[in-house]
Enzyme design. Structure first.
Site, PDB file in Angstrom:
ATOM      1  N   LYS A  65      32.402  61.549  79.172  1.00 32.06           N
ATOM      2  CA  LYS A  65      33.765  60.738  78.866  1.00 32.06           C
ATOM      3  C   LYS A  65      33.755  60.467  77.389  1.00 32.06           C
ATOM      4  O   LYS A  65      32.612  60.268  76.827  1.00 32.06           O
ATOM      5  CB  LYS A  65      34.086  59.935  79.813  1.00 32.06           C
ATOM      6  CG  LYS A  65      34.214  60.442  81.074  1.00 32.06           C
ATOM      7  CD  LYS A  65      34.905  59.271  82.131  1.00 32.06           C
ATOM      8  CE  LYS A  65      35.316  59.756  83.239  1.00 32.06           C
ATOM      9  NZ  LYS A  65      35.771  58.720  84.245  1.00 32.06           N
ATOM     10  N   ARG A 104      32.038  65.123  97.262  1.00 30.39           N
ATOM     11  CA  ARG A 104      30.920  65.710  96.596  1.00 30.39           C
ATOM     12  C   ARG A 104      30.748  67.225  96.678  1.00 30.39           C
ATOM     13  O   ARG A 104      30.115  67.928  95.925  1.00 30.39           O
ATOM     14  CB  ARG A 104      29.571  64.894  97.254  1.00 30.39           C
ATOM     15  CG  ARG A 104      29.514  63.568  96.812  1.00 30.39           C
ATOM     16  CD  ARG A 104      27.931  63.178  97.004  1.00 30.39           C
ATOM     17  NE  ARG A 104      27.922  61.576  97.237  1.00 30.39           N
ATOM     18  CZ  ARG A 104      27.740  60.786  96.188  1.00 30.39           C
ATOM     19  NH1 ARG A 104      27.667  61.488  94.959  1.00 30.39           N
ATOM     20  NH2 ARG A 104      27.505  59.465  96.185  1.00 30.39           N
ATOM     21  N   GLU A 151      21.538  63.615  84.721  1.00 27.99           N
ATOM     22  CA  GLU A 151      22.913  62.851  85.161  1.00 27.99           C
ATOM     23  C   GLU A 151      24.134  63.439  85.388  1.00 27.99           C
ATOM     24  O   GLU A 151      24.417  64.578  84.624  1.00 27.99           O
ATOM     25  CB  GLU A 151      23.068  61.673  84.110  1.00 27.99           C
ATOM     26  CG  GLU A 151      24.104  60.717  84.361  1.00 27.99           C
ATOM     27  CD  GLU A 151      23.947  59.714  85.233  1.00 27.99           C
ATOM     28  OE1 GLU A 151      23.708  60.058  86.427  1.00 27.99           O
ATOM     29  OE2 GLU A 151      24.000  58.585  85.204  1.00 27.99           O
ATOM     30  N   ASP A 152      24.674  63.209  86.255  1.00 29.85           N
ATOM     31  CA  ASP A 152      26.155  63.665  86.453  1.00 29.85           C
ATOM     32  C   ASP A 152      27.013  63.463  85.321  1.00 29.85           C
ATOM     33  O   ASP A 152      27.775  64.567  84.851  1.00 29.85           O
ATOM     34  CB  ASP A 152      26.451  63.453  87.759  1.00 29.85           C
ATOM     35  CG  ASP A 152      26.874  62.005  88.014  1.00 29.85           C
ATOM     36  OD1 ASP A 152      26.603  60.977  87.110  1.00 29.85           O
ATOM     37  OD2 ASP A 152      27.491  61.701  89.218  1.00 29.85           O
ATOM     38  N   ASP A 160      31.535  61.887  93.451  1.00 24.71           N
ATOM     39  CA  ASP A 160      32.374  61.421  94.619  1.00 24.71           C
ATOM     40  C   ASP A 160      33.367  60.404  94.115  1.00 24.71           C
ATOM     41  O   ASP A 160      33.446  59.796  93.232  1.00 24.71           O
ATOM     42  CB  ASP A 160      31.369  60.874  95.839  1.00 24.71           C
ATOM     43  CG  ASP A 160      30.859  59.425  95.238  1.00 24.71           C
ATOM     44  OD1 ASP A 160      30.513  59.198  93.994  1.00 24.71           O
ATOM     45  OD2 ASP A 160      30.767  58.187  95.972  1.00 24.71           O
ATOM     46  N   ASP A 205      29.697  57.751  81.028  1.00 26.40           N
ATOM     47  CA  ASP A 205      31.058  57.096  80.839  1.00 26.40           C
ATOM     48  C   ASP A 205      30.788  56.114  79.774  1.00 26.40           C
ATOM     49  O   ASP A 205      30.669  56.444  78.576  1.00 26.40           O
ATOM     50  CB  ASP A 205      31.502  56.400  82.145  1.00 26.40           C
ATOM     51  CG  ASP A 205      32.821  55.949  82.084  1.00 26.40           C
ATOM     52  OD1 ASP A 205      33.353  55.942  80.828  1.00 26.40           O
ATOM     53  OD2 ASP A 205      33.358  55.329  83.263  1.00 26.40           O
ATOM     54  N   GLY A 218      25.113  61.717  92.439  1.00 27.96           N
ATOM     55  CA  GLY A 218      25.927  62.589  91.948  1.00 27.96           C
ATOM     56  C   GLY A 218      25.419  63.755  91.200  1.00 27.96           C
ATOM     57  O   GLY A 218      25.881  64.698  91.149  1.00 27.96           O
ATOM     58  N   PHE A 277      39.352  59.849  85.935  1.00 24.41           N
ATOM     59  CA  PHE A 277      38.368  59.931  87.409  1.00 24.41           C
ATOM     60  C   PHE A 277      38.140  61.319  88.148  1.00 24.41           C
ATOM     61  O   PHE A 277      39.061  61.567  88.439  1.00 24.41           O
ATOM     62  CB  PHE A 277      38.742  58.893  88.114  1.00 24.41           C
ATOM     63  CG  PHE A 277      37.595  58.394  89.120  1.00 24.41           C
ATOM     64  CD1 PHE A 277      36.579  57.705  88.741  1.00 24.41           C
ATOM     65  CD2 PHE A 277      37.446  59.218  90.644  1.00 24.41           C
ATOM     66  CE1 PHE A 277      35.515  57.495  89.710  1.00 24.41           C
ATOM     67  CE2 PHE A 277      36.454  58.922  91.280  1.00 24.41           C
ATOM     68  CZ  PHE A 277      35.311  57.972  90.910  1.00 24.41           C
ATOM     69  N   VAL A 278      36.883  62.064  87.747  1.00 23.24           N
ATOM     70  CA  VAL A 278      36.830  63.394  88.422  1.00 23.24           C
ATOM     71  C   VAL A 278      35.973  63.204  89.574  1.00 23.24           C
ATOM     72  O   VAL A 278      35.045  62.328  89.752  1.00 23.24           O
ATOM     73  CB  VAL A 278      36.035  64.099  87.186  1.00 23.24           C
ATOM     74  CG1 VAL A 278      37.210  64.264  86.210  1.00 23.24           C
ATOM     75  CG2 VAL A 278      34.793  63.807  86.722  1.00 23.24           C
TER      76      VAL A 278
HETATM   77  P1  5GP Z   1      28.179  54.715  82.887  1.00 20.25           P
HETATM   78  O1  5GP Z   1      27.126  53.689  83.185  1.00 20.25           O
HETATM   79  O2  5GP Z   1      28.061  55.689  81.856  1.00 20.25           O
HETATM   80  O3  5GP Z   1      29.604  53.934  82.495  1.00 20.25           O
HETATM   81  O4  5GP Z   1      28.677  55.395  84.143  1.00 20.25           O
HETATM   82  C1  5GP Z   1      27.887  56.538  84.676  1.00 20.25           C
HETATM   83  C2  5GP Z   1      28.015  56.546  86.263  1.00 20.25           C
HETATM   84  O5  5GP Z   1      29.338  56.023  86.712  1.00 20.25           O
HETATM   85  C3  5GP Z   1      27.999  58.019  86.634  1.00 20.25           C
HETATM   86  O6  5GP Z   1      26.561  58.299  87.176  1.00 20.25           O
HETATM   87  C4  5GP Z   1      28.659  57.951  87.878  1.00 20.25           C
HETATM   88  O7  5GP Z   1      28.014  57.507  89.331  1.00 20.25           O
HETATM   89  C5  5GP Z   1      30.052  57.019  87.724  1.00 20.25           C
HETATM   90  N1  5GP Z   1      31.217  57.768  87.046  1.00 20.25           N
HETATM   91  C6  5GP Z   1      31.583  57.504  85.876  1.00 20.25           C
HETATM   92  N2  5GP Z   1      32.831  58.219  85.447  1.00 20.25           N
HETATM   93  C7  5GP Z   1      33.148  58.837  86.917  1.00 20.25           C
HETATM   94  C8  5GP Z   1      33.998  59.700  87.227  1.00 20.25           C
HETATM   95  O8  5GP Z   1      35.023  60.138  86.606  1.00 20.25           O
HETATM   96  N3  5GP Z   1      33.787  59.914  88.659  1.00 20.25           N
HETATM   97  C9  5GP Z   1      32.927  59.787  89.374  1.00 20.25           C
HETATM   98  N4  5GP Z   1      32.891  60.275  90.554  1.00 20.25           N
HETATM   99  N5  5GP Z   1      32.113  58.877  88.958  1.00 20.25           N
HETATM  100  C10 5GP Z   1      32.035  58.358  87.586  1.00 20.25           C
END
Ligand code: 5GP
Length: 177
Positions: free
Chosen positions: A130, A163, A98-99, A157, A102, A43, A150-151
């Site tokens: 987020k 993407r 990191e993209d 993706d 969350d 991502g 969700f973006v």
């Molecule tokens: P975390 O471990 O912080 O809960 O999640 C991070 C990962 O979840 C990100 O690197 C991404 O791959 C995925 N993710 C979380 N929110 C989104 C979203 O809104 N859209 C997309 N495409 N991926 C997300």
């Protein structure tokens, strides 16, 4: 605009402006330091490419794939290392790129892991954040705070689609429900 999107939340111009600012911040803070930027695949790929070119000091690049998501839109609660980091972190100042953060689950623990492998410091640079972060991680360099939807786009993706959109937008609920 791609018709599967409800709306665009960050356009190409805003992304480019903010990435350049983050590049300037990193340039200032990492003068005279041996710096390794690690791209969290897949991502962060466009963010990483643009960010690296906005940094005006010598840097090293590494790539790793960590994922707590499968093909869905909610966290599975389990981090999986899909592709191992080949770069040597020993004696380096590491920036994890990191993209989106969350819950913070994906990055929690990974920083400690890199320190135990000899990294001198580990900081996080995330394009998006987020509001729901549950895990204790500090985002030293943050692009944008976004709402809890969700973006997709600019590397992000849904089941490997979207993407290559040059902007970030909210996916219509009916596409994944
Ligand atoms: P975390 O471990 O912080 O809960 O999640 C991070 C990962 O979840 C990100 O690197 C991404 O791959 C995925 N993710 C979380 N929110 C989104 C979203 O809104 N859209 C997309 N495409 N991926 C997300």
């Amino acid at each position: 605009m791609n018709l599967d999107l409800e709306r665009i939340i960050i356009d190409e111009i805003e992304i480019s402006r903010r990435v350049k600012e983050l590049g300037r911040d990193i340039t200032k803070e990492y003068q005279e330091k041996e710096t390794l930027l690690i791209c969290i695949l897949r991502g962060a790929v466009f963010f990483f490419a643009d960010l690296c070119r906005a940094i005006d000091i010598p840097i090293l690049m590494g790539f790793v794939s960590l994922s707590s998501y499968k093909d869905g839109t909610t966290s599975s609660g389990k981090v999986e290392e899909r592709q191992k980091l080949m770069a040597d972190v020993k004696g380096k100042h590491v920036i994890l790129v990191e993209d989106i953060v969350d819950t913070g689950l994906t990055l929690e623990g990974y920083g400690a892991n890199l320190l135990s492998r000899g990294a001198l410091s580990v900081k996080i640079c995330a394009l998006l954040k987020k509001p729901e972060q549950k895990h204790d991680i500090d985002i030293a360099f943050k692009g944008f705070d976004i709402e809890n939807r969700f973006v997709v786009g600019y590397g992000l993706d849904y089941a490997e689609h979207y993407r290559n959109l040059p902007y970030i937008g909210i996916l219509k609920k009916e596409i994944y429900s």
